[in-house]
Design an enzyme around this catalytic site. Structure first.
Site, PDB file in Angstrom:
ATOM      1  N   TYR A 148      -4.196 -20.838 -12.663  1.00  0.00           N
ATOM      2  CA  TYR A 148      -4.808 -20.730 -14.172  1.00  0.00           C
ATOM      3  C   TYR A 148      -6.023 -19.981 -13.983  1.00  0.00           C
ATOM      4  O   TYR A 148      -6.212 -18.876 -14.637  1.00  0.00           O
ATOM      5  CB  TYR A 148      -5.128 -22.173 -14.474  1.00  0.00           C
ATOM      6  CG  TYR A 148      -5.573 -22.340 -15.660  1.00  0.00           C
ATOM      7  CD1 TYR A 148      -4.876 -22.291 -17.076  1.00  0.00           C
ATOM      8  CD2 TYR A 148      -6.918 -22.507 -15.919  1.00  0.00           C
ATOM      9  CE1 TYR A 148      -5.443 -22.505 -18.349  1.00  0.00           C
ATOM     10  CE2 TYR A 148      -7.451 -22.626 -17.219  1.00  0.00           C
ATOM     11  CZ  TYR A 148      -6.728 -22.665 -18.462  1.00  0.00           C
ATOM     12  OH  TYR A 148      -7.478 -22.905 -19.733  1.00  0.00           O
ATOM     13  N   GLY A 210     -15.185 -40.627 -10.955  1.00  0.00           N
ATOM     14  CA  GLY A 210     -15.756 -40.496 -12.439  1.00  0.00           C
ATOM     15  C   GLY A 210     -17.228 -39.732 -12.211  1.00  0.00           C
ATOM     16  O   GLY A 210     -17.699 -40.049 -13.321  1.00  0.00           O
ATOM     17  N   ASP A 276     -11.061 -29.963  -8.013  1.00  0.00           N
ATOM     18  CA  ASP A 276     -11.699 -30.353  -9.192  1.00  0.00           C
ATOM     19  C   ASP A 276     -13.265 -29.961  -9.419  1.00  0.00           C
ATOM     20  O   ASP A 276     -14.140 -30.600  -8.363  1.00  0.00           O
ATOM     21  CB  ASP A 276     -11.311 -32.000  -9.593  1.00  0.00           C
ATOM     22  CG  ASP A 276     -11.423 -32.256 -10.740  1.00  0.00           C
ATOM     23  OD1 ASP A 276     -10.310 -32.883 -11.471  1.00  0.00           O
ATOM     24  OD2 ASP A 276     -12.498 -32.295 -11.379  1.00  0.00           O
TER      25      ASP A 276
END
Ligand code: NAD
Ligand code: UDP
Length: 314
Positions: A148, A210, A276
């Site tokens: 991507y 998170g 990530d």
């Protein structure tokens, strides 16, 4: 009588494409939406189908495009959610390269201004924070996100080479994480995942605990930025960052969604996916300066509208 203006929207059945088609129709354009429905949905353009100025073509941007002139070509075709674009990585890379080339060749042949939906993923896992357009990024060429990120980087390169060599008018926008109505509840991105899970009373999964950050833009703000750029002077090619600089950890987002949905869903930790990005926040000085654009909708207000939308969809 003024002539009917026309637009081709690739990926027009997806989340952002639906908003672009709707805005163009409201402005009086003839709109041709070309989409292979990989991640787009027929229900998104159902409200437009009776409009005589709207045509849907089920087709792949990697194949031949309609051989005719358009005033504007909006290139949005590409799965945007990590699970979707990683499901067929070779396909993702080729959508970005062949699709972009087909769009630019169409503009060379028939004219028309080209809008390219690029991405903050151009910056990879950034060492510079916040990210401005001059930052060249830290992108893996070999990891699972590379199909991507590198595909979008190559697409930007094609835009600028066609601009220099063929005089194609280009408008390149780098989009930061956007959310709102017309997202597919099963899209897999974090805002839809969290709201849908909270509404169903299911666990919210925090990848990597998170602690990583993202900056979330409400879709109406983003679309205003798109149209400001597309209608700006031809000398403004971009790339231009469009996003909301409000930066939140993914855990903060989860807690806000739980509070706003009055949900008792548990938060559970999952491993952080490879590559990530740990932080992301746009520097939007350029958009402010050249487009006089900045976002207006704070996260809490945008989430309220998104929650209302997903409550009817999920
Ligand atoms: P989406 O997945 O909802 O929409 C993508 C659309 O492209 C879908 O309708 C899909 O069916 C279509 N498509 C995919 N491959 C195609 C192909 N080969 N031929 C024709 N159509 C094809 O995603 P979105 O969020 O609406 O993203 C739209 C564009 O904006 C994408 O190019 C994406 O990379 C870019 N973008 C979005 C965000 C965001 O936060 N939403 C962020 C950065 C970049
Ligand atoms: N994420 C998460 N739980 C989810 C989906 C995503 O913790 O259910 C994390 C993901 O690892 C990333 C962030 O949320 O750090 C944003 O993910 P998304 O897929 O929405 O966008 P992107 O990673 O492309 O910015």
């Amino acid at each position: 009588m003024t002539e009917l203006r026309s637009a081709l929207v690739t990926g027009g059945a997806g989340f952002l494409g639906t908003h672009v088609c709707g805005r163009l129709l409201a402005e009086g354009f003839e709109v041709v939406c070309l989409d292979n429905l990989l991640t787009g949905r027929r229900k998104n353009f159902r409200p437009y189908i009776e409009n005589p100025r709207f045509t849907f073509i089920e087709g792949d941007v990697r194949d031949a495009l309609p051989d005719r002139a358009f005033d504007e070509i909006w290139n949005l075709a590409c799965p945007a959610s990590p699970p979707h674009y990683q499901a067929d990585p070779i396909g993702t890379m080729m959508i970005n390269i062949l699709g972009m080339k087909n769009v630019l060749d169409l503009a060379v042949k028939h004219g028309g201004r080209v809008f390219q939906a690029s991405t903050s993923e151009i910056y990879g896992d950034p060492e510079v924070h916040p990210q401005s357009e001059s930052y060249r990024g830290a992108v893996s060429t070999t990891g699972p996100r590379a199909c991507y990120d590198e595909g979008k980087r190559a697409a930007e390169t094609l835009c600028f080479d066609y601009h220099r060599n063929h005089g194609v008018e280009i408008k390149v926008v780098r989009i930061f994480n956007t959310y709102g109505p017309h997202m597919d509840p099963k899209d897999g991105r974090v805002v839809s995942n969290f709201i849908v899970s909270a509404l169903k009373g299911e666990s919210l999964q925090l990848y990597g605990g998170g602690t990583q950050t993202r900056s979330f833009c409400y879709v109406d703000d983003l679309i205003n930025g798109f149209f400001s750029l597309m209608r700006s002077d031809a000398s403004i090619t971009g790339p231009v960052n469009i996003g909301n600089p409000g930066e939140f950890t993914i855990k903060e987002l989860a807690e806000l969604v739980l509070e706003m949905t009055d949900s008792k869903s548990p938060l559970i930790d999952k491993p952080l996916p490879k590559d990530d990005p740990l932080q992301r926040r746009p520097n939007i000085s350029l958009a402010k300066e050249v487009l006089n654009w900045e976002p207006k909708v704070p996260l809490r207000e945008g989430l309220k509208k998104a929650i209302a939308y997903f409550a009817t969809e999920a």
